[in-house]
Design a protein around this motif. Structure first.
Motif, PDB file in Angstrom:
ATOM      1  N   THR A 119      -6.619 -30.646 -18.752  1.00 27.93           N
ATOM      2  CA  THR A 119      -7.695 -30.232 -17.609  1.00 27.93           C
ATOM      3  C   THR A 119      -7.989 -28.819 -17.942  1.00 27.93           C
ATOM      4  N   PRO A 120      -8.957 -28.550 -18.679  1.00 24.12           N
ATOM      5  CA  PRO A 120      -9.546 -27.179 -18.982  1.00 24.12           C
ATOM      6  C   PRO A 120     -10.028 -26.525 -17.782  1.00 24.12           C
ATOM      7  N   PHE A 121     -10.600 -27.151 -16.789  1.00 25.62           N
ATOM      8  CA  PHE A 121     -11.170 -26.833 -15.483  1.00 25.62           C
ATOM      9  C   PHE A 121     -10.143 -26.201 -14.619  1.00 25.62           C
TER      10      PHE A 121
ATOM     11  N   VAL B  78     -21.086 -38.086 -11.686  1.00 24.65           N
ATOM     12  CA  VAL B  78     -20.445 -37.262 -12.676  1.00 24.65           C
ATOM     13  C   VAL B  78     -19.697 -36.002 -12.017  1.00 24.65           C
ATOM     14  N   THR B  79     -19.138 -35.141 -12.838  1.00 23.00           N
ATOM     15  CA  THR B  79     -18.340 -33.873 -12.310  1.00 23.00           C
ATOM     16  C   THR B  79     -18.501 -32.972 -13.548  1.00 23.00           C
ATOM     17  N   THR B  80     -18.136 -31.600 -13.275  1.00 26.11           N
ATOM     18  CA  THR B  80     -18.275 -30.458 -14.070  1.00 26.11           C
ATOM     19  C   THR B  80     -16.635 -30.251 -14.419  1.00 26.11           C
TER      20      THR B  80
ATOM     21  N   GLY C 138     -33.625 -27.806 -13.060  1.00 25.90           N
ATOM     22  CA  GLY C 138     -33.716 -27.437 -14.511  1.00 25.90           C
ATOM     23  C   GLY C 138     -32.601 -26.720 -15.106  1.00 25.90           C
ATOM     24  N   GLU C 139     -31.471 -26.275 -14.475  1.00 23.31           N
ATOM     25  CA  GLU C 139     -30.476 -25.960 -15.326  1.00 23.31           C
ATOM     26  C   GLU C 139     -29.506 -26.723 -16.152  1.00 23.31           C
ATOM     27  N   GLU C 140     -29.012 -26.189 -17.160  1.00 28.30           N
ATOM     28  CA  GLU C 140     -28.243 -27.154 -18.078  1.00 28.30           C
ATOM     29  C   GLU C 140     -26.801 -27.100 -17.897  1.00 28.30           C
ATOM     30  N   ILE C 141     -25.938 -28.082 -17.801  1.00 28.48           N
ATOM     31  CA  ILE C 141     -24.695 -27.814 -17.418  1.00 28.48           C
ATOM     32  C   ILE C 141     -24.028 -29.075 -18.119  1.00 28.48           C
ATOM     33  N   ILE C 142     -22.737 -29.183 -18.272  1.00 29.94           N
ATOM     34  CA  ILE C 142     -21.674 -29.804 -19.085  1.00 29.94           C
ATOM     35  C   ILE C 142     -21.012 -31.011 -17.936  1.00 29.94           C
ATOM     36  N   VAL C 143     -21.155 -32.141 -18.019  1.00 25.91           N
ATOM     37  CA  VAL C 143     -20.645 -33.086 -16.949  1.00 25.91           C
ATOM     38  C   VAL C 143     -19.901 -34.292 -17.710  1.00 25.91           C
ATOM     39  N   GLN C 144     -19.148 -34.694 -17.026  1.00 28.87           N
ATOM     40  CA  GLN C 144     -18.369 -35.890 -17.507  1.00 28.87           C
ATOM     41  C   GLN C 144     -18.382 -36.963 -16.362  1.00 28.87           C
ATOM     42  N   VAL C 145     -18.759 -38.269 -16.914  1.00 24.99           N
ATOM     43  CA  VAL C 145     -18.671 -39.426 -16.038  1.00 24.99           C
ATOM     44  C   VAL C 145     -17.336 -39.930 -15.457  1.00 24.99           C
ATOM     45  N   VAL C 146     -17.423 -40.005 -14.150  1.00 24.72           N
ATOM     46  CA  VAL C 146     -16.288 -40.369 -13.538  1.00 24.72           C
ATOM     47  C   VAL C 146     -16.190 -41.733 -12.746  1.00 24.72           C
ATOM     48  N   LYS C 147     -17.410 -42.509 -12.580  1.00 21.78           N
ATOM     49  CA  LYS C 147     -17.800 -43.542 -12.085  1.00 21.78           C
ATOM     50  C   LYS C 147     -18.928 -44.309 -12.598  1.00 21.78           C
ATOM     51  N   GLU C 148     -18.728 -45.721 -13.110  1.00 23.63           N
ATOM     52  CA  GLU C 148     -19.746 -46.476 -13.722  1.00 23.63           C
ATOM     53  C   GLU C 148     -20.911 -46.575 -12.696  1.00 23.63           C
ATOM     54  N   PRO C 149     -22.250 -46.609 -13.077  1.00 19.72           N
ATOM     55  CA  PRO C 149     -23.386 -46.896 -12.214  1.00 19.72           C
ATOM     56  C   PRO C 149     -22.990 -48.335 -11.693  1.00 19.72           C
ATOM     57  N   ASP C 150     -23.887 -48.514 -10.622  1.00 21.32           N
ATOM     58  CA  ASP C 150     -23.322 -49.596  -9.910  1.00 21.32           C
ATOM     59  C   ASP C 150     -24.710 -50.060  -8.876  1.00 21.32           C
TER      60      ASP C 150
ATOM     61  N   LYS D 225     -30.571 -44.363 -15.688  1.00 17.32           N
ATOM     62  CA  LYS D 225     -30.383 -43.709 -14.358  1.00 17.32           C
ATOM     63  C   LYS D 225     -29.910 -42.334 -14.324  1.00 17.32           C
ATOM     64  N   ASN D 226     -30.553 -41.555 -13.427  1.00 14.25           N
ATOM     65  CA  ASN D 226     -29.741 -40.060 -13.206  1.00 14.25           C
ATOM     66  C   ASN D 226     -28.656 -40.192 -12.618  1.00 14.25           C
ATOM     67  N   ALA D 227     -27.670 -39.451 -13.267  1.00 20.51           N
ATOM     68  CA  ALA D 227     -26.324 -39.416 -12.383  1.00 20.51           C
ATOM     69  C   ALA D 227     -26.397 -38.421 -11.168  1.00 20.51           C
ATOM     70  N   TYR D 228     -25.282 -38.578 -10.359  1.00 20.24           N
ATOM     71  CA  TYR D 228     -25.358 -37.780  -9.177  1.00 20.24           C
ATOM     72  C   TYR D 228     -23.978 -37.045  -9.319  1.00 20.24           C
ATOM     73  N   LEU D 229     -24.288 -35.751  -8.658  1.00 18.70           N
ATOM     74  CA  LEU D 229     -23.141 -34.723  -8.750  1.00 18.70           C
ATOM     75  C   LEU D 229     -22.973 -34.055  -7.328  1.00 18.70           C
ATOM     76  N   TYR D 230     -21.876 -34.173  -6.853  1.00 18.82           N
ATOM     77  CA  TYR D 230     -21.651 -33.728  -5.537  1.00 18.82           C
ATOM     78  C   TYR D 230     -21.178 -32.221  -5.485  1.00 18.82           C
ATOM     79  N   VAL D 231     -21.425 -31.594  -4.558  1.00 19.45           N
ATOM     80  CA  VAL D 231     -21.062 -29.992  -4.631  1.00 19.45           C
ATOM     81  C   VAL D 231     -19.550 -29.757  -5.041  1.00 19.45           C
ATOM     82  N   LYS D 232     -18.615 -30.587  -4.638  1.00 17.37           N
ATOM     83  CA  LYS D 232     -17.161 -30.302  -4.553  1.00 17.37           C
ATOM     84  C   LYS D 232     -16.819 -30.535  -6.064  1.00 17.37           C
ATOM     85  N   ASP D 233     -17.801 -31.440  -6.775  1.00 18.56           N
ATOM     86  CA  ASP D 233     -17.668 -31.664  -8.385  1.00 18.56           C
ATOM     87  C   ASP D 233     -18.474 -30.588  -9.198  1.00 18.56           C
TER      88      ASP D 233
END
Length: 411
Positions: free
Chosen positions: A126-128, A112-114, A93-105, A63-71
């Motif tokens: 926390t490098p961000f 995910v978040t950047t 189409g942009e390539e980004i680095i993300v981390q999963v913060v919540k399991e699919p349900d 399943k595709n992950a979802y990314l909110y604007v604040k993340d």
């Protein structure tokens, strides 16, 4: 007595924590279907949903992950007052680095978040962010100042740090060593991100056993029981990567099994029931829904010995302790509403709330008690990371869609 157990079979890894004869945490992974939280991916933005201020990204899972604007906001924009639209931050189409913060349900994919974070035993790297943050559970001013000073000395390249609760009495040398280890992990991820296909897993969160040892082991842990010689040897070899020693408490017991431990089985069974009995004769009812979890407290068979107020207080105090344990054991996240039995004495109400707070402090997941409503309901929230124990064990009935009632027509 407090101990951690690691039960590994051909199909499952089951890990838990037992305190004073009661199961307080229980997690499992099906082999080949491990959890995603903590994993870092090189991902591709599939489409941008302006109406939801979110984007769907392909991380290579079903399943595709979802990314909110604040993340999705980059580091330099995160703390500005301006409000950004998702279309201004990421493009299809942009390539980004993300981390999963919540399991699919259910039908939802993983969240995910950047804003990458890499946890250790005592700190979170926390490098961000370039900030130095300290766990709210650390309250002594001297310890807070000590950690702030340490943070100023050890951070580098403007990459921040969160001091976890376990860090409050730890020597600076150990904290710096862990920071440097996590810093090196992140640098390796950065090197990989431009030379791999997309989507691609860049960093996998360590095994469930490793996570529980990292986050759950403390000075009060009497033993770590492992039934797999392979995992036992792996943990012995991995000890040098932990900022603490545990091999003297590690026990190999090939006969140990969750399936044959009556105390653990009892508590797992209770954690899957709606009704949980209390020692006094009262009981609590826990009803998990998609929107929130409701907990109701009842006196049941308990009639007390002195007065109605005393009976209600004793039931509510006992319920407060059990509710905190059940929330932790069931891994319930999101909004939680507790309906304690009405108390006319304000001092009783304060006593029950303080008892609840004291027992919730044992939870590794952040819990916030919001308030008591005008109806006397206690509102709290718990960070939702994984699916609850109930939803991991059960699936919705395809016939009734989870309503669970039989339609009765006529006589």
């Amino acid at each position: 007595m407090r101990y951690i157990f690691i039960d590994s079979s051909k199909e499952l890894n089951r890990v838990g924590i037992v305190e004073d004869g009661r199961l307080v945490e229980f997690h499992f992974d099906k082999k080949g279907k491990e959890k995603l939280v903590g994993n870092i991916y090189r991902a591709r933005v599939v489409n941008v949903l302006q109406g939801m201020e979110a984007a769907f990204v392909d991380i290579g899972e079903s399943k595709n992950a979802y990314l909110y604007v604040k993340d999705a906001l980059p580091k330099e924009l995160l703390y500005t007052k301006k409000k950004y639209k998702i279309s201004e931050v990421v493009k299809a189409g942009e390539e980004i680095i993300v981390q999963v913060v919540k399991e699919p349900d259910g039908n939802k994919g993983p969240k995910v978040t950047t804003h990458i974070e890499i946890p250790g035993r005592f700190i979170v790297f926390t490098p961000f962010s370039n900030r130095i943050n300290i766990s709210k559970k650390i309250v002594e001013a001297e310890k807070i100042q000590y950690l702030k000073d340490v943070g100023e000395r050890i951070i580098k390249d403007d990459m921040g740090i969160i001091f976890r609760t376990a860090s409050e009495s730890v020597d600076e040398t150990i904290l710096k060593e862990e920071y440097d280890i996590l810093y090196d992990i992140y640098k390796k991820i950065e090197k990989k991100k431009n030379f791999l296909p997309c989507p691609k897993l860049l960093y996998k969160e360590p095994t469930l056993a490793y996570q529980i040892l990292r986050d759950g082991f403390n000075d009060c842990t009497d033993k770590i029981v492992v039934n797999s010689k392979e995992i036992y040897n792996e943990l012995i070899e991995m000890e040098e990567y932990f900022p603490f020693h545990f091999s003297n408490k590690l026990q190999l017991d090939t006969d140990f099994s969750v399936d044959y431990d009556p105390l653990i089985q009892r508590d797992i069974k209770l954690a899957l029931e709606k009704k949980v009995p209390l020692k006094s004769g009262g009981y609590i009812v826990i009803d998990e829904t998609e929107a929130l979890t409701v907990v109701d407290v009842n006196t049941g068979k308990f009639i007390g010995t002195y007065s109605l107020g005393d009976t209600i207080l004793k039931t509510n105090l006992e319920a407060a302790e059990e509710i905190a344990r059940q929330i932790r054991l069931r891994d319930i996240g999101g909004i939680i509403i507790i309906d304690f039995i009405d108390m006319k004495d304000p001092s009783h109400e304060g006593l029950v709330l303080n008892t609840l707070k004291d027992h919730l402090k044992k939870d590794r997941i952040k819990v916030n008690i919001i308030d008591i409503t005008k109806l006397g309901l206690v509102e709290l929230t718990r960070k939702k990371i994984r699916r609850s124990l109930y939803t991991d064990f059960y699936k919705t009935c395809p016939t009734c869609n989870g309503r669970g009632n039989i339609l009765e027509i006529g006589d």
